[in-house]
Design an enzyme around this catalytic site. Sequence first.
Site: not given
Ligand code: SIN
Length: 274
Positions: A95, A97, A250, A265
């Site tokens: 996905h 973000d 990612h 995050r």
């Molecule tokens: C995310 O999708 O923002 C998390 C990525 C992760 O936990 O490595």
Amino acid sequence: MQISKASEAVGAIVEDVDVTRLSDQQFAELRRAFFDHGTLFFRDQKLTPEEHIAFAERWGAIDFNRFFKRREGYPEIAEVLKEADQQLNIGGGWHTDHSYDDAPAMGSILYALEIPPSGGDTLFAGMAAAYEALDDAMKPRIKELKARHGNAHVFGEASEYRKAIGDRYTNADQAGQTAVHPVVLCHPETGAKGLYVNPGFTLEIVDMETEESKALLQELYAHIMQDRFHHRHVWREGDLAMWDNRATWHYALNDYQGHRRYLNRITIEGVALG
Ligand code: SIN
């Protein structure tokens, strides 16, 4: 400070730097590298939440994520958490973000506080490299297309995934936004063309029959899922990774059952995509 490519298609590794003490010149260099490579990886950072926020604010205004549980006392920080006794992780599929927003978050800055002894890596994919490698028939076929993105199936009341994630997600009642963006993005900073559809949040190609839209999206996803467009980040505690949501996908791997993984995050505001 040294910056080197992490892989051909995506990412750069930044060494010998403390992100709390960047000169304006170093920051300008990082900014260029960020937009050139789509993702930056820093090792051995020792960030307090305040320092994480201060670093994020150098990139732009903070985009407060509506759905992740926030770190107590720090509404700017979204928690990416899986406890040892939980089965499902956050972000465990390809996905990018916030693509469901009209002005999707420019970037996400993820700081590793607790990493399992093995596993829990994150895969990144480069959308400009994937676009460039499309065959000559596909580029004109998708040139003018737009896609609708949405979030109810992930964060909404009826989402089985949200129910399984439990109180790590919040505000289910605020889910339901959709946004339409070009399938081929002209990157707002670099002008580079890249693919901007993703399996996590893209619902359909606009003005296309459902079956045709599904087939086209599957074809694009299968193309992007080729290893040659990826980089795998093996986390250590103290790592900071940041990615450009308009240029990358990612995928947080969920292969560390029985161990805790905890990251913080922060997302940075972006612009409407033309
Ligand atoms: C995310 O999708 O923002 C998390 C990525 C992760 O936990 O490595």
